[in-house]
Write a protein that holds these residues in place. Structure first.
Motif, short mmCIF file in Angstrom:
data_model
loop_
_atom_site.label_atom_id
_atom_site.label_comp_id
_atom_site.label_asym_id
_atom_site.label_seq_id
_atom_site.Cartn_x
_atom_site.Cartn_y
_atom_site.Cartn_z
N SER A 1 0.83 -1.21 0.00
CA SER A 1 0.00 0.00 0.00
C SER A 1 0.86 1.26 0.00
CB SER A 1 -0.94 0.00 1.20
OG SER A 1 -0.20 -0.13 2.41
N THR A 2 1.97 1.22 0.76
CA THR A 2 2.90 2.36 0.80
C THR A 2 3.57 2.54 -0.56
OG1 THR A 2 3.32 1.96 3.15
CG2 THR A 2 4.92 3.32 1.96
N CYS B 1 2.45 1.65 -3.44
CA CYS B 1 1.44 2.14 -4.39
C CYS B 1 1.29 3.66 -4.28
CB CYS B 1 0.12 1.44 -4.13
SG CYS B 1 -1.25 2.03 -5.14
N LYS B 2 1.19 4.15 -3.07
CA LYS B 2 1.04 5.59 -2.85
C LYS B 2 2.25 6.36 -3.39
CE LYS B 2 1.58 7.25 1.33
NZ LYS B 2 1.37 7.58 2.76
N HIS B 3 3.44 5.84 -3.15
CA HIS B 3 4.65 6.52 -3.59
C HIS B 3 4.82 6.46 -5.11
CE1 HIS B 3 6.58 6.00 0.66
NE2 HIS B 3 5.60 6.88 0.64
N VAL B 4 4.43 5.35 -5.70
CA VAL B 4 4.54 5.21 -7.16
C VAL B 4 3.62 6.21 -7.86
CG1 VAL B 4 3.94 3.68 -9.05
CG2 VAL B 4 5.33 2.83 -7.17
N LEU B 5 2.42 6.38 -7.34
CA LEU B 5 1.49 7.36 -7.91
C LEU B 5 2.06 8.77 -7.78
CD1 LEU B 5 -1.84 5.86 -6.58
CD2 LEU B 5 -1.27 6.15 -8.98
N ALA B 6 2.65 9.05 -6.62
CA ALA B 6 3.23 10.38 -6.41
C ALA B 6 4.40 10.62 -7.36
CB ALA B 6 3.69 10.52 -4.96
N TYR C 1 2.87 -10.70 -2.55
CA TYR C 1 3.20 -9.28 -2.48
C TYR C 1 3.01 -8.63 -3.85
CZ TYR C 1 5.92 -5.03 -1.59
OH TYR C 1 6.30 -3.72 -1.45
N PHE C 2 3.51 -9.29 -4.89
CA PHE C 2 3.41 -8.72 -6.23
C PHE C 2 1.95 -8.56 -6.66
CE2 PHE C 2 2.88 -9.42 -10.78
CZ PHE C 2 3.60 -8.34 -11.28
N GLU C 3 1.14 -9.58 -6.44
CA GLU C 3 -0.26 -9.51 -6.86
C GLU C 3 -1.01 -8.41 -6.12
OE1 GLU C 3 -2.11 -10.84 -9.24
OE2 GLU C 3 -0.26 -11.64 -10.06
N GLU C 4 -0.75 -8.29 -4.82
CA GLU C 4 -1.43 -7.26 -4.05
C GLU C 4 -1.01 -5.86 -4.49
OE1 GLU C 4 -0.62 -8.42 -0.06
OE2 GLU C 4 -2.36 -9.74 0.06
N LEU C 5 0.27 -5.69 -4.81
CA LEU C 5 0.74 -4.41 -5.33
C LEU C 5 0.09 -4.10 -6.67
CD1 LEU C 5 2.60 -1.95 -5.37
CD2 LEU C 5 4.40 -3.41 -6.32
N ARG C 6 0.04 -5.10 -7.55
CA ARG C 6 -0.57 -4.89 -8.88
C ARG C 6 -2.03 -4.50 -8.75
NH1 ARG C 6 -3.17 -7.73 -12.93
NH2 ARG C 6 -3.43 -9.53 -11.56
N ILE C 7 -2.76 -5.18 -7.87
CA ILE C 7 -4.18 -4.86 -7.67
C ILE C 7 -4.33 -3.47 -7.08
CG2 ILE C 7 -6.22 -5.48 -6.32
CD1 ILE C 7 -5.33 -8.43 -6.69
N LEU D 1 -2.36 -0.93 -7.47
CA LEU D 1 -2.08 0.05 -8.53
C LEU D 1 -3.25 0.14 -9.51
CD1 LEU D 1 1.67 -0.79 -9.29
CD2 LEU D 1 0.80 1.29 -8.21
N MET D 2 -3.82 -1.01 -9.87
CA MET D 2 -4.94 -0.99 -10.81
C MET D 2 -6.14 -0.26 -10.22
SD MET D 2 -4.49 -4.92 -12.16
CE MET D 2 -6.09 -5.04 -12.91
N GLU D 3 -6.41 -0.52 -8.94
CA GLU D 3 -7.54 0.14 -8.30
C GLU D 3 -7.29 1.64 -8.14
OE1 GLU D 3 -8.20 -1.99 -4.71
OE2 GLU D 3 -9.23 -3.66 -5.69
N ALA D 4 -6.04 1.99 -7.83
CA ALA D 4 -5.71 3.41 -7.69
C ALA D 4 -5.89 4.14 -9.01
CB ALA D 4 -4.28 3.57 -7.18
N VAL D 5 -5.50 3.51 -10.09
CA VAL D 5 -5.67 4.12 -11.42
C VAL D 5 -7.16 4.25 -11.74
CG1 VAL D 5 -5.30 3.79 -13.88
CG2 VAL D 5 -3.44 3.34 -12.27
N ALA D 6 -7.91 3.20 -11.39
CA ALA D 6 -9.34 3.20 -11.70
C ALA D 6 -10.07 4.35 -11.01
CB ALA D 6 -9.96 1.88 -11.28
#
Length: 1550
Positions: free
Chosen positions: A748-749, A751-756, A782-788, A790-795
């Motif tokens: 989750s962390t 994901c937040k940093h990647v978006l920033a 870990y990888f699958e949860e990160l991918r999901i 990111l996908m949800e954040a983009v959505a």
């Protein structure tokens, strides 16, 4: 005699041995030196060559030589200070004994010269009785020789510094150059306890006598009261501080009024000017509850005052008889003789007076010379600063962390603390309460992202059971040690006393935790930056660090103000001598010079870093903004361009290149140096080109729109996969924003940093370039949860672009990269040890260059092995050559074998450098230089070639591994000797130095656990799926199972009796038919975790295996008792499995269905066993009539009525129990995808089938179950319960009976055969089901058979029309009892609007459909518990087709059959949505219309709107759009596929 009282040159062997034992030298070397008859003179002459000859190691030699030199230096200092004094033995004692603060000052008598403490012997004799008693009572409190507090450093002459404190002081001294004061000590212990008159007379007597002596000799002097003299109490030492209790300071000041009475010849006025008022110096004594002082009086006979005068004096005495003070009858003239004040003898009086003019002249010359400013040679503070700050190196790097301790920073100084912005600061202890407003913190946080704490909060942050948070190392922690003035909460600043009472305990805890659990020894430097006057709490901080770090080696003090330093040193000397402090302090250097000096040592310039922008330009990335994204290692467009090459030596550049070719992970510096032609080119393997092409394809979009794309690089260890991944990033750093993910942070962390990172300084985020993210050696979860994430954040951003938002470059080591590449060939690159011909040419050319450049082959060993493609024979020969001459019994060889054991069997394992140092015993004996130097130079040449030091991204501690896992395997083989692998592992488990080392302990224990427990899995890229860890399986094969059990049992005992080790022991025992031991270990595991479903399942497996084993061994001669015992074992197994089922229901974060599978396995085997017993003979038709009758009715054969008395009820419940388990498994398989390769129908192995094809397993077990409950003789009553049971069993036997089995007909390659089977199944049901009421489950199966048959044979005569099926299903709507999810799933299929039947809106049908969808959602949520959706992906069984009635229902398998390609290619088409581009599939499916609102999809049912689950949330258009999509039916409701806005371009979406 004690060696401490003798000079070294008089020591005999025993004295030397005692001294050696006090130094900490190992006992074996103490004994060797004693055996060599080393005496004091021999000790003085000892050199390194002699010590090497007797077998001493370098670390021990170093400490012995250092301690010997210190001893001799102390002796020389004492002899020099003694001068002409005869007190050498006493001072020698004081000098050679270890000095530390006493717990409480001792009491005793004192005397100076011939006078004694009280002036005359009569005073001693007449001392009050109470005082004598007190003296005797305190004898017991006298300190031992090793616990004294000595005086070595005096208060500066005439100084009134109230901050000055005493811990040590120089010996008494005689006259030197008249200006340097001489010293005399008096304990004053008894006198201080007397009444005022007695105290004043004794004090005045000693001062006036000493003053007369100094003034007559014309020398400055200081007399000290509260310090032991050598002729006083022999139980104490000369120079030992005892201090005196000062009840009233005025008593001492007024005592000097005797000057007027005692000086003759009207010289009292001059005497007043020469004798200065008393100074009271506080004595620092740890743990002492009472305050004591050394009272000092300075004598300064200046030439202008004393010339031509002799100072004769009377001395005051207290007369006990009349209790009055009287003066001595005759005056006396005193002089300084050596270290004493003695009266001038009468026969020498004339000569003494005649020499007065010479003494005046000497005094005048001394005063004149003292007024001249001496030419002081300034220290090279710049070089000293460089050495102290960089741990001996001439340049700075990131190998050291810094802990800053500081106080108030004035506004002017804020301009000169820029150097702090460039230090790798771990945390700051800030004692300035205004720091956040106007101090250091206000400036620092402009440049860095920090986390601020108070002491107690920081302690809570770092004191956890797990390893420290990685964030502690990526962001500076700023600790406000005395509150914050601007803080709105309760943490306000306080005074010193309150601070000590309330906050000091937290300071101690924090420092202890940092030094003992977070930062390894010698990996950090504590920097005290004194910017304002020092307070006691700051000194307390120093003393805590000094204690925890065992000295000053890694502590530095920097202060511009000498005044601040003086106060600091005076307070700090309680723990550390002034001399030691000065060695580690930079004093008097202007802060601006400190700032400039440190910045000149920085490895990089201060130029800003840049990121590429979507406009084609770049933007600046300030350091603070970069630190906010602490879960990412950002690769900038100008990465490494800020390196200051002027500070880099050729050796440094070579070291970076050598480390890479030795096997260390490639760094950005390697690629930068290669680009700049400052080192050789780095080879690009062909896989790098392949990966770049795949990346270009992803960037072009390939007609797809998915927000998170993947590019996978699977590689053999050491084949260059990590290098290829970084080369791809490096090439694209100027086009795209690139970063490496630190997987130690939560997804989750990240994901937040990647978006920033993507959005930073971008005006139009819709036009941003994709971000390239490298993730290495990750866990699938870990990888699958990160991918999901990111996908949800983009959505949620409601933006559609034709390119991915993020591209995850997944780099992972595995043993079979080619197989994983075949699974997903469109987005995967395989990197193996095998080289193409062109690659061989490149590698061989490069090898020749490296061999010419580096004479030592160890630097390129890994590269050489790569050139040979890690050929097994070559690896074996290479290792054999390296290991020639190695000492197999040495500690470093033993360490190498331990590391090899882990590296061979545990992927990506390592041992921390701290563990290695602890194991080799380097912690206390290495020189205080760089720790890497210490470690490497304590290794043999062979081990140095094999080891490589690295720093994993998941940890903050440097670590060590073997250069390659194949090399590790060879080391284990070639160094095995007589020690087997199991013995080596057992020895490793007993190494306390490794298991008790605090730093990196969690990682080390994790690797040890993996060694014994972690199984190989093909899904992770391993070659096979193993039942046990590869190590345990290897021990079983190479040795025997008993050795494997023994080593696993040792691990259980030595690793805290871990229940999962007990579980493995149970499994290992039953796998080797040791069932009693297996039962014991299953019971042990259960006692630790009684509600763990997996451990309960293991207990069931023990009894299951035992049952199978005993049944297989049975013969016809077995007794009834043996048969009964076997049945009990089977029933016990089933009971255990039911307990596991119940425990699994309570577990919120997992779905463990093993208990159900286990119960069915045992139950079916039990049925087969019962069918073989003579009491249940087969009928002539081949049916098990007797058995069926026994299991389904009250019938009990006479032969077993009594012998099976306790078993009958349990066996008669067998049918229902198995039925319940089969139904549960069926429902489970109906919900979720099974990751099954459906084409592998030829799989025969039970275990493999259970893992890879659960649907086939269910069909087979259902048939076995049905076979033992079918009997024609029980079907007489056409509608009775027995007949219904037999019908159900016949259906089961024909392949039906539950939802999963029925749906499995749709995957049959021969559709006609499957349709015939379904028609046969339907023939078992009543012809008129509306009339003949079916049970709920039978009705569900009946309806589903029609839907399935309609998909296979739409023209079958057995099919009922849709309205009839709707009517049958209405029971599920009206019924008040609960129905399974499959009932509501059927309602969604049957009541979805049909263009032929539902031309008019029907609210009732709409209500049925809406209610069914709501119930499905509720049941799905219950089923999922708290399990992440990615772990259990929902399965879509049917799609809405173009037909009417039942023909509009299209099964997913039909779509699969319309696709061409391999199974893996079909899977990729589903995953990426390209399936919807196939025209024949679009022609078979109906595309429906709906709309979007707030990123949700809606569709119209019969009347109302229905919310639909999108397959991929990010595919939902933003805003309010009319959309079209394909409609799927799942156990979680309706699913929208391939969502498109109605006005979209032809670009297809998932």
């Amino acid at each position: 005699m004690d060696y401490k009282t003798l000079p070294v040159n008089e020591w005999v062997e025993s004295h030397v041995k005692c001294w050696l034992e006090s130094t900490g030298i190992k006992k074996e070397y103490v004994d060797k030196l004693h055996a060599e008859e080393v005496t004091g003179p021999a000790l003085i002459q000892l050199d390194e060559s002699f010590l090497k000859e007797i077998g001493m190691k370098k670390g021990q030699i170093h400490i012995l030589i250092q301690k010997r030199n210190e001893l001799l230096q102390l002796q020389n200092n004492a002899l020099q200070a003694d001068g002409s004094s005869s007190k050498t033995p006493d001072r020698m004692d004081a000098q050679t004994g270890p000095a530390r603060a006493s717990n409480a000052p001792a009491q005793g008598t004192a005397s100076g010269g011939s006078s004694g403490d009280v002036g005359t012997t009569s005073s001693e004799n007449t001392a009050p009785t109470s005082v004598k008693k007190q003296k005797r009572s305190k004898k017991s409190q006298l300190l031992s020789a090793e616990e004294v507090l000595e005086l070595r450093n005096c208060r500066p002459f005439r100084s009134q510094d109230t901050d000055f404190k005493y811990t040590v002081l120089a010996p008494e001294s005689g006259v030197n150059d008249l200006i340097i004061p001489c010293h005399e000590y008096k304990s004053f212990a008894i006198a201080a306890e007397l009444n005022k008159d007695q105290l004043q007379s004794k004090f005045a007597s000693e001062v006036i006598r000493f003053a007369s002596a100094c003034m007559n000799i014309r020398t400055n002097g200081t007399i000290h009261f509260g310090v032991m003299d050598s002729v006083e109490d022999k139980a104490q030492k000369h120079g030992q501080i005892v201090g005196v209790k000062v009840k009233n300071r005025e008593d001492f000041v007024d005592a000097l009024d005797y000057i007027e009475k005692c000086f003759c010849n009207n010289l009292e006025e001059i005497a007043r000017k020469c004798i200065h008022p008393p100074v009271f110096v506080e004595v620092i004594a740890k743990d002492s509850q009472e305050q004591r002082f050394v009272v000092e009086v300075d004598i300064e006979p200046t030439f202008s005052l004393v010339k031509n005068n002799c100072f004769e004096v009377y001395l005051p005495k207290y007369n006990e008889s009349n209790r009055k003070v009287i003066l001595t009858k005759e005056p006396a003239l005193y002089q300084r003789l050596g270290a004493k004040s003695e009266p001038v003898q009468r026969n020498k009086l004339t000569a003494f007076i005649q020499a007065m003019q010479d003494r005046d002249a000497q005094r005048e010359r001394a005063e004149l010379s003292s007024t001249q400013v001496p030419t002081e040679i300034p220290q090279d503070l710049g070089r000293k600063l460089s050495i102290l700050l960089n741990d001996g190196k001439s340049y700075m790097d990131d190998s050291l962390r810094y802990i800053l301790v500081t106080n108030r920073c004035e506004q002017d100084n804020l301009n000169y603390i820029n150097f702090l912005m460039h230090l790798n600061i771990f945390c700051v202890f800030d004692f300035d309460e205004h720091s956040n407003v106007s101090g250091l913190y206000s400036k620092y946080k402009e440049h860095h992202e920090t986390s601020s704490y108070f002491l107690q909060d920081f302690f809570q942050e770092i004191k956890t059971d797990n390893s420290p948070s990685q964030k502690l190392f990526d962001q500076t922690s700023w600790i406000f040690c005395n509150g914050r003035s601007d803080f709105l909460g309760d943490e306000k600043p306080c005074d010193e006393n309150t601070w000590i009472r309330t906050k000091k305990k937290y300071l101690k805890k924090v420092i202890t935790c940092i030094c003992e659990e977070i930062l390894p020894e010698r990996s950090f430097i504590v920097l005290f930056l004194l910017l304002s006057p020092v307070q006691k709490p700051l000194v307390d901080t120093f003393q805590e660090f000094y204690t925890e770090m065992n000295g000053m080696d890694y502590i530095i003090c920097i202060t511009e103000s000498r005044e601040n330093y003086r106060k600091w040193a005076n307070l700090a000397q309680e723990s550390c001598s002034i001399e030691t402090l000065e060695q580690c302090s930079i004093v008097g250097m202007k802060l601006s010079q400190v700032d400039a000096t440190i910045q000149s040592m920085l490895p990089s310039t201060a130029q800003p870093r840049h990121l590429p922008a979507s406009t084609g330009g770049v933007c600046i990335l300030p350091l603070r903004e970069e630190e906010k994204l602490y879960s990412l290692e950002i690769l900038c467009a100008d990465q490494c361009d800020d390196i200051n090459l002027n500070l880099w030596t050729e050796n440094q550049k070579q070291e970076i290149e050598q480390n890479f070719y030795r096997g260390k992970k490639i760094m950005w510096e390697n690629l930068w140096l290669a680009d700049k032609k400052l080192c050789g080119d780095i080879i690009e393997r062909e896989a790098c080109t392949e990966a770049s092409k795949l990346l270009d394809g992803i960037l072009r979009g390939s007609g797809q729109n998915y927000s998170v794309a993947k590019l996978k690089i699977f590689h053999h260890p050491g084949s260059g996969g990590s290098t290829i991944a970084r080369q791809v990033l490096w090439k694209n750093r100027k086009r795209f924003r690139c970063a490496v993910i630190k997987t130690s942070y939560p997804h989750s962390t990240v994901c937040k940093h990647v978006l920033a990172l993507r959005d930073y300084e971008e005006k139009e985020i819709t036009h941003c370039f994709p971000v390239l993210l490298l993730i290495e050696d990750y866990e699938d979860e870990y990888f699958e949860e990160l991918r999901i994430d990111l996908m949800e954040a983009v959505a949620t951003r409601k933006i559609n672009t034709c390119r991915p938002y993020f591209i995850l470059i997944c780099c992972r080591r595995c043993n079979n990269p080619e197989r994983l590449c075949k699974v997903s060939p469109l987005d995967t690159v395989a990197v193996t040890h095998k080289l193409t011909q062109s690659e061989k040419n490149l590698f061989n050319t490069k090898l020749k260059k490296l061999q010419q450049e580096y004479a030592e082959p160890e630097f390129i060993l890994t590269f050489v092995l790569m050139c040979e493609e890690f050929n097994k024979k070559y690896v074996s020969d290479t290792v054999e050559h390296i290991l020639q001459g190695i000492d197999p019994s040495s500690r470093d060889t033993c360490l190498m074998r331990y590391v090899a054991l882990l590296n061979c069997y545990v992927p990506n394992s390592y041992i921390s450098l701290s563990h290695c140092e602890a194991f080799l015993g380097l912690g206390a004996y290495t020189e205080s230089k760089a720790r890497a130097y210490d470690f490497k130079h304590h290794l043999s040449e062979q081990v140095r070639m094999i080891f490589i030091e690295l720093r994993e991204s998941t940890t903050y501690i440097s670590s060590v591994r073997i250069i390659h896992c194949l090399v590790a395997k060879e080391i284990l083989r070639q160094l095995s000797g007589n020690q087997s692998l199991s013995q080596l592992a057992t020895t490793l488990l007993q190494e306390k130095a490794l298991f008790e080392n605090r730093f990196g302990r969690e990682e080390f224990i994790k690797f040890i656990r993996h060694l014994f427990i972690r199984r190989d899995k093909r899904s992770r890229g391993d070659n096979t799926d193993t039942l046990f860890s590869p190590f345990i399986e290897h021990v079983c094969e190479a040795e025997n199972c008993e050795k494997a059990i023994a080593v696993l049992q040792a691990a259980y005992e030595l690793l805290g009796k871990d229940p999962f080790f007990a579980q493995q022991l149970a499994r290992l025992n039953y796998s080797n038919e040791k069932f009693e031991d297996a039962k014991y270990w299953a019971k042990v595991a259960k006692s630790h975790l009684p509600t763990d479903s997996y451990i309960l399942d293991t207990e069931g497996q023990v009894y299951r295996k035992l049952f199978s084993f005993t049944v297989d061994k049975m013969t016809e001669e077995d007794t009834p008792e043996k048969i009964t015992e076997n049945i009990l074992i089977a029933l016990k197994a089933m009971k255990c499995f039911r307990e596991a089922q119940q425990a699994a229901k309570e577990e919120r974060e997992s779905m463990n269905n093993a208990g159900y599978f286990g119960e069915v396995e045992v139950g079916c085997r039990l049925l087969r066993f019962l069918s073989t017993l003579p009491v249940f003979p087969k009928s002539t038709e081949g049916e098990y009539t007797e058995l069926v009758k026994y299991l389904t009715t009250d019938y009990i054969p006479e032969d077993i009525k009594r012998t099976w008395g306790t078993l009958h009820s349990r066996l008669k419940s067998l049918r229902q129990n198995l039925y319940n388990a089969l139904e549960w498994i069926s429902e489970e398989l109906s919900y979720f995808q099974t990751e099954k390769n459906q084409e592998k129908d030829d799989e025969n192995d039970d275990k493999e089938e259970l893992i890879y094809n659960p649907r086939k397993w269910l069909r087979r077990q259902t048939a076995v179950y049905a076979k033992f409950f079918i009997s024609a003789s029980l079907t007489a009553d056409s509608n009775g319960p027995d007949t219904q049971l037999m019908r159900r069993m016949n259906i089961y036997g024909s392949g039906g009976g539950n939802v999963t089995n029925i749906l499995s007909f749709l995957t049959d390659k021969k559709e006609n055969r499957a349709a015939e089977k379904l028609e046969r199944i339907l023939s078992f049901y009543p012809e008129n089901p509306l009339k003949n009421r079916l049970e709920d489950n039978d009705l569900i199966n009946f309806i589903l058979c029609h839907i399935t048959l309609a998909c296979l044979a739409p023209g079958s005569a057995k099919l009922l029309p849709l309205p009839t099926l709707r009517e049958l299903s209405r029971r599920f709507v009206k019924g008040k009892r609960p129905f399974p999810a499959s009932a509501f799933f059927l309602l969604t299929l049957l009541y979805w609007p049909d263009e032929a039947l539902d031309k008019e809106p029907n609210p009732e049908k709409d209500e049925i459909l809406t209610s069914a969808l709501q119930t499905l959602k509720r049941l799905y949520d219950i089923k999922m518990k708290d399990v992440p959706t990615r772990k259990k992906r929902i399965y879509t069984h049917f799609f809405l087709g173009r037909g009417y009635g039942l023909s509009k229902i299209v099964h997913k398998n039909k779509i699969d059959k319309l696709m061409v390609g391999s199974l893996d290619e079909k899977r990729m088409k589903w995953l990426h949505g390209t399936v919807w581009n196939i025209s024949i599939i679009r022609d078979n499916l109906r595309r429906v219309s709906g709309w979007t609102k707030d990123r949700n999809v809606f569709i119209r049912g019969h009347v109302k709107e229905l919310r639909i689950l999108p397959l991929h949330h990010e595919s939902v258009p933003a805003g309010n759009e009319n959309v079209t999509f394909y409609l799927g039916f799942s156990f979680n409701g309706l699913v929208a596929f391939n969502i498109e806005a109605e006005n979209d371009s032809p670009v297809r979406r998932m």
